[in-house]
Write an enzyme that holds these catalytic residues in place. Structure first.
Site, short mmCIF file in Angstrom:
data_model
loop_
_atom_site.label_atom_id
_atom_site.label_comp_id
_atom_site.label_asym_id
_atom_site.label_seq_id
_atom_site.Cartn_x
_atom_site.Cartn_y
_atom_site.Cartn_z
N ARG A 29 0.83 -1.20 0.00
CA ARG A 29 0.00 0.00 0.00
C ARG A 29 0.87 1.25 0.00
O ARG A 29 1.87 1.32 0.72
CB ARG A 29 -0.93 0.00 1.22
CG ARG A 29 -2.02 -1.07 1.14
CD ARG A 29 -2.95 -0.98 2.32
NE ARG A 29 -3.85 -2.13 2.36
CZ ARG A 29 -5.02 -2.20 1.73
NH1 ARG A 29 -5.46 -1.17 1.02
NH2 ARG A 29 -5.77 -3.29 1.82
N ASP A 30 0.42 2.23 -0.81
CA ASP A 30 1.12 3.51 -0.86
C ASP A 30 0.97 4.22 0.48
O ASP A 30 -0.10 4.22 1.09
CB ASP A 30 0.54 4.38 -1.99
CG ASP A 30 1.43 5.55 -2.35
OD1 ASP A 30 1.95 5.57 -3.47
OD2 ASP A 30 1.61 6.45 -1.49
N ILE A 31 2.03 4.84 0.96
CA ILE A 31 2.03 5.51 2.26
C ILE A 31 1.14 6.76 2.24
O ILE A 31 0.70 7.22 3.30
CB ILE A 31 3.49 5.86 2.67
CG1 ILE A 31 3.61 5.99 4.17
CG2 ILE A 31 3.99 7.09 1.94
CD1 ILE A 31 5.05 6.04 4.66
N ASN A 87 4.67 6.56 -13.68
CA ASN A 87 5.27 7.86 -13.95
C ASN A 87 6.73 7.67 -14.35
O ASN A 87 7.44 6.88 -13.72
CB ASN A 87 5.18 8.74 -12.71
CG ASN A 87 3.74 9.01 -12.29
OD1 ASN A 87 2.87 9.18 -13.13
ND2 ASN A 87 3.49 9.02 -10.99
N VAL A 96 10.30 8.21 -6.86
CA VAL A 96 11.10 7.06 -6.43
C VAL A 96 11.61 6.38 -7.69
O VAL A 96 10.80 5.96 -8.55
CB VAL A 96 10.29 6.08 -5.57
CG1 VAL A 96 11.14 4.88 -5.18
CG2 VAL A 96 9.74 6.78 -4.32
N HIS A 100 7.62 1.45 -10.68
CA HIS A 100 6.48 0.98 -9.89
C HIS A 100 5.21 1.33 -10.64
O HIS A 100 5.10 2.38 -11.27
CB HIS A 100 6.46 1.60 -8.50
CG HIS A 100 6.67 3.08 -8.48
ND1 HIS A 100 7.92 3.65 -8.65
CD2 HIS A 100 5.80 4.10 -8.35
CE1 HIS A 100 7.80 4.97 -8.61
NE2 HIS A 100 6.52 5.27 -8.44
N HIS A 102 1.34 2.13 -10.14
CA HIS A 102 0.31 2.51 -9.16
C HIS A 102 -0.99 1.82 -9.55
O HIS A 102 -1.44 1.94 -10.70
CB HIS A 102 0.04 4.01 -9.21
CG HIS A 102 1.18 4.88 -8.78
ND1 HIS A 102 1.23 5.48 -7.54
CD2 HIS A 102 2.29 5.30 -9.44
CE1 HIS A 102 2.32 6.23 -7.46
NE2 HIS A 102 2.99 6.13 -8.60
P1 5GP Z 1 5.95 8.24 -7.91
O1 5GP Z 1 5.64 9.66 -7.52
O2 5GP Z 1 7.43 7.99 -7.99
O3 5GP Z 1 5.21 7.78 -9.12
O4 5GP Z 1 5.37 7.36 -6.75
C1 5GP Z 1 6.07 7.13 -5.56
C2 5GP Z 1 5.05 6.72 -4.53
O5 5GP Z 1 5.74 6.16 -3.42
C3 5GP Z 1 4.23 7.89 -3.99
O6 5GP Z 1 2.85 7.69 -4.27
C4 5GP Z 1 4.53 7.88 -2.50
O7 5GP Z 1 3.41 8.20 -1.70
C5 5GP Z 1 5.02 6.47 -2.27
N1 5GP Z 1 5.96 6.34 -1.16
C6 5GP Z 1 7.02 7.16 -0.89
N2 5GP Z 1 7.68 6.71 0.18
C7 5GP Z 1 7.01 5.59 0.61
C8 5GP Z 1 7.24 4.68 1.69
O8 5GP Z 1 8.19 4.80 2.48
N3 5GP Z 1 6.37 3.67 1.82
C9 5GP Z 1 5.31 3.49 0.96
N4 5GP Z 1 4.51 2.45 1.19
N5 5GP Z 1 5.09 4.33 -0.08
C10 5GP Z 1 5.94 5.37 -0.25
#
Ligand code: 5GP
Length: 114
Positions: A29-31, A87, A96, A100, A102
């Site tokens: 799950r996303d944080i 993304n 990140v 990944h 979503h």
């Molecule tokens: P991006 O913006 O790179 O497409 O998505 C990165 C996602 O990682 C974001 O939706 C963010 O909320 C999630 N995220 C960042 N740090 C953590 C973490 O430590 N744990 C979890 N579960 N999700 C994270």
């Protein structure tokens, strides 16, 4: 944000709410959830961005979508519908740098996205 963040989740060095796991893929799950169900699905192999996906990753990347459908089905969203998003780099909002997918479900999702 650390490029190694998701590797640390894979290695259980930082906690995550894991909902799906195979030998090659992890879903958690996303944080900062953007929908009632917001799961990140990652390969256990480090791939920095979509631009770094190679032909020999074809099966692995396909497994991310197999995982998304399985998780959506398990949580009851397969028929109503859900969205998968990846993304790539800063302009798209990638924060990140470990690819990944979503998985978002549980509310009406507008189009076009922001
Ligand atoms: P991006 O913006 O790179 O497409 O998505 C990165 C996602 O990682 C974001 O939706 C963010 O909320 C999630 N995220 C960042 N740090 C953590 C973490 O430590 N744990 C979890 N579960 N999700 C994270």
């Amino acid at each position: 944000m650390s490029e190694d963040l998701f590797l640390k989740i894979i290695n259980r060095e930082i906690p995550a709410d894991i909902v799906y796991e195979t030998d090659s893929v992890l879903g958690f799950r996303d944080i900062n959830p953007q929908a009632p169900l917001h799961v990140l699905i990652i390969p256990k192999t480090h791939i920095r961005t979509i631009n770094d996906i190679r032909a020999d990753h074809t099966s692995l990347v396909g497994e991310l979508l197999i995982a998304a459908a399985a998780i959506a089905r398990e949580h009851g969203y397969a028929d109503d519908g859900y969205r998968v998003v990846m993304n790539c780099n800063e302009a798209a909002g990638q924060t990140v740098f470990h690819i990944h997918l979503h998985l978002l479900a549980g509310r009406n999702l507008n189009w076009p996205p922001g």
